[in-house]
Design a protein around this motif. Sequence first.
Motif, PDB file in Angstrom:
ATOM      1  N   TYR A   9      66.365  40.350   3.825  1.00  0.00           N
ATOM      2  CA  TYR A   9      65.613  39.836   2.681  1.00  0.00           C
ATOM      3  C   TYR A   9      66.101  38.459   2.243  1.00  0.00           C
ATOM      4  O   TYR A   9      67.293  38.166   2.266  1.00  0.00           O
ATOM      5  CB  TYR A   9      65.717  40.814   1.514  1.00  0.00           C
ATOM      6  CG  TYR A   9      64.985  40.339   0.287  1.00  0.00           C
ATOM      7  CD1 TYR A   9      63.606  40.147   0.325  1.00  0.00           C
ATOM      8  CD2 TYR A   9      65.661  40.048  -0.869  1.00  0.00           C
ATOM      9  CE1 TYR A   9      62.936  39.693  -0.791  1.00  0.00           C
ATOM     10  CE2 TYR A   9      64.987  39.605  -1.991  1.00  0.00           C
ATOM     11  CZ  TYR A   9      63.619  39.419  -1.938  1.00  0.00           C
ATOM     12  OH  TYR A   9      62.947  38.959  -3.030  1.00  0.00           O
ATOM     13  N   GLU A  17      58.881  40.609  12.613  1.00  0.00           N
ATOM     14  CA  GLU A  17      58.584  42.022  12.876  1.00  0.00           C
ATOM     15  C   GLU A  17      59.621  42.616  13.825  1.00  0.00           C
ATOM     16  O   GLU A  17      60.026  43.769  13.666  1.00  0.00           O
ATOM     17  CB  GLU A  17      57.190  42.167  13.471  1.00  0.00           C
ATOM     18  CG  GLU A  17      56.071  41.890  12.499  1.00  0.00           C
ATOM     19  CD  GLU A  17      54.693  42.015  13.152  1.00  0.00           C
ATOM     20  OE1 GLU A  17      54.572  42.730  14.172  1.00  0.00           O
ATOM     21  OE2 GLU A  17      53.758  41.403  12.633  1.00  0.00           O
ATOM     22  N   GLN A  57      59.322  47.115   6.128  1.00  0.00           N
ATOM     23  CA  GLN A  57      58.457  45.945   5.974  1.00  0.00           C
ATOM     24  C   GLN A  57      57.779  45.952   4.611  1.00  0.00           C
ATOM     25  O   GLN A  57      57.680  44.911   3.955  1.00  0.00           O
ATOM     26  CB  GLN A  57      57.397  45.895   7.087  1.00  0.00           C
ATOM     27  CG  GLN A  57      56.617  44.602   7.101  1.00  0.00           C
ATOM     28  CD  GLN A  57      57.504  43.397   7.367  1.00  0.00           C
ATOM     29  OE1 GLN A  57      58.118  43.300   8.410  1.00  0.00           O
ATOM     30  NE2 GLN A  57      57.586  42.478   6.413  1.00  0.00           N
ATOM     31  N   GLN A  58      57.356  47.118   4.160  1.00  0.00           N
ATOM     32  CA  GLN A  58      56.744  47.234   2.838  1.00  0.00           C
ATOM     33  C   GLN A  58      57.748  46.830   1.755  1.00  0.00           C
ATOM     34  O   GLN A  58      57.409  46.089   0.830  1.00  0.00           O
ATOM     35  CB  GLN A  58      56.245  48.653   2.593  1.00  0.00           C
ATOM     36  CG  GLN A  58      55.586  48.825   1.234  1.00  0.00           C
ATOM     37  CD  GLN A  58      55.084  50.240   1.007  1.00  0.00           C
ATOM     38  OE1 GLN A  58      55.151  51.089   1.880  1.00  0.00           O
ATOM     39  NE2 GLN A  58      54.576  50.501  -0.177  1.00  0.00           N
ATOM     40  N   ASP A  61      58.224  43.093   1.752  1.00  0.00           N
ATOM     41  CA  ASP A  61      57.033  42.423   1.222  1.00  0.00           C
ATOM     42  C   ASP A  61      56.941  42.520  -0.299  1.00  0.00           C
ATOM     43  O   ASP A  61      56.402  41.628  -0.949  1.00  0.00           O
ATOM     44  CB  ASP A  61      55.760  43.009   1.841  1.00  0.00           C
ATOM     45  CG  ASP A  61      55.624  42.681   3.320  1.00  0.00           C
ATOM     46  OD1 ASP A  61      56.306  41.748   3.800  1.00  0.00           O
ATOM     47  OD2 ASP A  61      54.832  43.371   4.000  1.00  0.00           O
ATOM     48  N   GLU A  62      57.465  43.598  -0.875  1.00  0.00           N
ATOM     49  CA  GLU A  62      57.316  43.839  -2.310  1.00  0.00           C
ATOM     50  C   GLU A  62      58.488  43.333  -3.157  1.00  0.00           C
ATOM     51  O   GLU A  62      58.345  43.189  -4.362  1.00  0.00           O
ATOM     52  CB  GLU A  62      57.111  45.328  -2.565  1.00  0.00           C
ATOM     53  CG  GLU A  62      55.782  45.834  -2.028  1.00  0.00           C
ATOM     54  CD  GLU A  62      55.581  47.321  -2.236  1.00  0.00           C
ATOM     55  OE1 GLU A  62      56.431  47.974  -2.887  1.00  0.00           O
ATOM     56  OE2 GLU A  62      54.575  47.852  -1.737  1.00  0.00           O
TER      57      GLU A  62
END
Length: 92
Positions: A9, A17, A57-58, A61-62
């Motif tokens: 992060y 990916e 990945q979620q 992204d958040e």
Amino acid sequence: MCRNIRTLYNFAPPATEDEVQAAAVQYVRKISGFTKPSQANEAAFARAVAAVTEASQQLLDELVTSAPPKDREVEADKARARAAIRYNVTTA
């Protein structure tokens, strides 16, 4: 936690990916105890890797931060310096 799983992060450029999947594979290997599953467990292992990859990945992204992104090369240099101290390596 597994030492091979790296923070993904808040880096510039963002994690790819492939990096997210590699971390998921390391995580599933760690909790399952398998570096390579048997044929009988291969499908379950692959499903777990896919699920962990998706969740990771979620999460990436958040997440939000006001901190500036870290530079990958600077962080890699810091890690090499820490390793040199830890393993008492002298550079020429």
